[in-house]
Structure formats: C-alpha cells, structure tokens
Design a protein around this motif. Sequence first.
Motif, PDB file in Angstrom:
ATOM      1  N   GLY A 124      -6.144  15.224  -0.858  1.00  0.00           N
ATOM      2  CA  GLY A 124      -5.050  14.367  -1.290  1.00  0.00           C
ATOM      3  C   GLY A 124      -5.543  13.133  -2.008  1.00  0.00           C
ATOM      4  N   LYS A 125      -4.631  12.211  -2.198  1.00  0.00           N
ATOM      5  CA  LYS A 125      -4.919  10.960  -2.898  1.00  0.00           C
ATOM      6  C   LYS A 125      -4.169   9.837  -2.221  1.00  0.00           C
ATOM      7  CE  LYS A 125      -5.438   8.324  -6.899  1.00  0.00           C
ATOM      8  NZ  LYS A 125      -5.599   7.049  -6.296  1.00  0.00           N
ATOM      9  N   ARG A 126      -4.864   8.713  -2.029  1.00  0.00           N
ATOM     10  CA  ARG A 126      -4.220   7.516  -1.497  1.00  0.00           C
ATOM     11  C   ARG A 126      -3.745   6.651  -2.666  1.00  0.00           C
ATOM     12  NH1 ARG A 126      -9.118   7.756   1.130  1.00  0.00           N
ATOM     13  NH2 ARG A 126      -9.037   8.428   3.282  1.00  0.00           N
ATOM     14  N   PHE A 127      -2.552   6.072  -2.499  1.00  0.00           N
ATOM     15  CA  PHE A 127      -1.995   5.150  -3.478  1.00  0.00           C
ATOM     16  C   PHE A 127      -1.719   3.846  -2.746  1.00  0.00           C
ATOM     17  CE2 PHE A 127      -0.850   9.409  -4.832  1.00  0.00           C
ATOM     18  CZ  PHE A 127      -1.195   9.394  -6.186  1.00  0.00           C
ATOM     19  N   GLY A 128      -2.453   2.797  -3.081  1.00  0.00           N
ATOM     20  CA  GLY A 128      -2.313   1.520  -2.382  1.00  0.00           C
ATOM     21  C   GLY A 128      -0.942   0.902  -2.578  1.00  0.00           C
TER      22      GLY A 128
ATOM     23  N   HIS B 195      -3.174  -3.463   3.282  1.00  0.00           N
ATOM     24  CA  HIS B 195      -3.408  -2.702   4.508  1.00  0.00           C
ATOM     25  C   HIS B 195      -2.662  -1.371   4.578  1.00  0.00           C
ATOM     26  CE1 HIS B 195      -5.648  -5.976   6.276  1.00  0.00           C
ATOM     27  NE2 HIS B 195      -4.704  -6.803   5.868  1.00  0.00           N
ATOM     28  N   VAL B 196      -1.901  -1.013   3.556  1.00  0.00           N
ATOM     29  CA  VAL B 196      -1.100   0.210   3.609  1.00  0.00           C
ATOM     30  C   VAL B 196      -1.276   1.023   2.324  1.00  0.00           C
ATOM     31  CG1 VAL B 196       1.233   1.161   3.857  1.00  0.00           C
ATOM     32  CG2 VAL B 196       0.624  -0.941   5.046  1.00  0.00           C
ATOM     33  N   SER B 197      -1.456   2.332   2.498  1.00  0.00           N
ATOM     34  CA  SER B 197      -1.515   3.262   1.364  1.00  0.00           C
ATOM     35  C   SER B 197      -0.606   4.447   1.639  1.00  0.00           C
ATOM     36  CB  SER B 197      -2.931   3.784   1.145  1.00  0.00           C
ATOM     37  OG  SER B 197      -3.749   2.814   0.572  1.00  0.00           O
ATOM     38  N   PHE B 198       0.005   4.945   0.591  1.00  0.00           N
ATOM     39  CA  PHE B 198       0.770   6.190   0.624  1.00  0.00           C
ATOM     40  C   PHE B 198      -0.249   7.289   0.351  1.00  0.00           C
ATOM     41  CE2 PHE B 198       3.183   9.136  -2.283  1.00  0.00           C
ATOM     42  CZ  PHE B 198       3.917   9.748  -1.282  1.00  0.00           C
ATOM     43  N   ARG B 199      -0.279   8.363   1.181  1.00  0.00           N
ATOM     44  CA  ARG B 199      -1.303   9.394   0.989  1.00  0.00           C
ATOM     45  C   ARG B 199      -0.759  10.821   1.096  1.00  0.00           C
ATOM     46  NH1 ARG B 199      -5.150   9.413   6.391  1.00  0.00           N
ATOM     47  NH2 ARG B 199      -3.614  10.417   7.697  1.00  0.00           N
ATOM     48  N   PRO B 200      -0.080  11.286   0.061  1.00  0.00           N
ATOM     49  CA  PRO B 200       0.368  12.682   0.071  1.00  0.00           C
ATOM     50  C   PRO B 200      -0.845  13.611   0.014  1.00  0.00           C
ATOM     51  CG  PRO B 200       0.690  11.723  -2.087  1.00  0.00           C
ATOM     52  CD  PRO B 200       0.237  10.614  -1.189  1.00  0.00           C
ATOM     53  N   ASN B 201      -0.700  14.809   0.578  1.00  0.00           N
ATOM     54  CA  ASN B 201      -1.813  15.757   0.565  1.00  0.00           C
ATOM     55  C   ASN B 201      -1.306  17.181   0.718  1.00  0.00           C
ATOM     56  OD1 ASN B 201      -2.152  16.575   3.609  1.00  0.00           O
ATOM     57  ND2 ASN B 201      -1.887  14.355   3.621  1.00  0.00           N
TER      58      ASN B 201
ATOM     59  N   PHE C  22       1.352   8.080   5.490  1.00  0.00           N
ATOM     60  CA  PHE C  22       0.868   6.734   5.191  1.00  0.00           C
ATOM     61  C   PHE C  22      -0.419   6.450   5.943  1.00  0.00           C
ATOM     62  CE2 PHE C  22       5.364   6.639   4.339  1.00  0.00           C
ATOM     63  CZ  PHE C  22       5.427   5.947   3.137  1.00  0.00           C
ATOM     64  N   SER C  23      -1.274   5.625   5.328  1.00  0.00           N
ATOM     65  CA  SER C  23      -2.498   5.138   5.952  1.00  0.00           C
ATOM     66  C   SER C  23      -2.342   3.639   6.193  1.00  0.00           C
ATOM     67  CB  SER C  23      -3.707   5.334   5.026  1.00  0.00           C
ATOM     68  OG  SER C  23      -4.042   6.674   4.932  1.00  0.00           O
ATOM     69  N   PHE C  24      -2.786   3.204   7.363  1.00  0.00           N
ATOM     70  CA  PHE C  24      -2.817   1.801   7.721  1.00  0.00           C
ATOM     71  C   PHE C  24      -4.270   1.427   7.933  1.00  0.00           C
ATOM     72  CE2 PHE C  24       1.240   3.526   8.920  1.00  0.00           C
ATOM     73  CZ  PHE C  24       2.132   2.594   8.420  1.00  0.00           C
TER      74      PHE C  24
END
Length: 180
Positions: A142-146, A150-156, A176-178
């Motif tokens: 997947g890919k993280r989108f900042g 402190h938070v990224s959207f990460r579809p995969n 989401f990534s925190f």
Amino acid sequence: MLALLFLFALNSTHARADGAKVLRLNPAPNAVAEPEHELGLAAAPVAGPFGGMTIQGGQTTLVASASYAYTHDPQLQYGASVYYISVGGIQNVRVIPEITVNFPGSDESLREAFFLKGGVGALMASVSSSTIVYSVFSLSAGKRFGISEHVSFRPNVSVSKVEHSPQRWAISPVEFSFFL
C-alpha cells in the motif's frame, strides 16, 4: 568493535568555530526524527470476501483490525497485526507477527511511503463451544498519504492464505496510521 566505535566517532563529530572537533551525541539540529511507533486502525478495512460491516441473508459480517510497528529505520519496521472477523455465529481472530519494508520517497518520511508488509501467524476460529487454530500467511502492499504530522491515510491491497483454504484477496480502502 574498535572499528565500529571509530566510525561512530567519525560520523558524530563536528567542528566548532575555533576549528576544534567535538563529539556530538545528538542528531544534527536540522535532522528530522522518524517516529518510532506506528499504530494502524481500521473499523471496516475490507472490501472483498468480507465486506466491512454488512448484512447478508440475515448474517452480519464485522471486520476490525489493529496493528503495531516499531521503526528500526525508515526502510524497516517490526510489528504485529490483529484482525477480528465475525461472520454469523463464527468468530475469527488472526494474530500475525509482521515485517514491513518501506519505500520512502525523496523526503525519507514514513508518513508518505509505499510499503510491503508480510507475516506468518495464527487464526483462531470459534464455532459454538470449540476453537480451532490454523496457520495463516499474509502479504499486503500500500501507500501512506500524510494527513498531519501524526496521522496518515494508508489504503492497501492484501492476499492471505489460511491453512486448508484458498487464498483471499482484499482491499482495505479505509485504514489509518497514527505515529507516536
């Protein structure tokens, strides 16, 4: 061992205004520190074989997941994921230790990085009063989108294989990534 200490000292020194070399134990003032911990959460992470939270034929399907990763360096993380899947009267819990390989862009940030994550773990299926344990393999990309610091959207997209079952593909569009 002495060679490693020498290399550390060589890379950790800087010159003062008077020309003297000084050992620097802190990173350079302009260095951007990467977060050491990443927590991933998804309340309805799967569009595919399980549909987030849906009602089909009188049965409710619920999928939730959480993951944790420790950042060894910007390219490598160690961690684990836990998935809870409830289909009708059957509850499944997957626990998968994982390694994540990151492909950060030119800014070297995890918050915007492509990633490849894989692991082998266990799936515990509970039917009525009995529990069955299966081995499970999982691989996702997947890919993280900042969104913020402190938070990224990460579809995969992922593929998993449970012992004695066919492989399953899934898309996680809302995850989401925190970063802590």
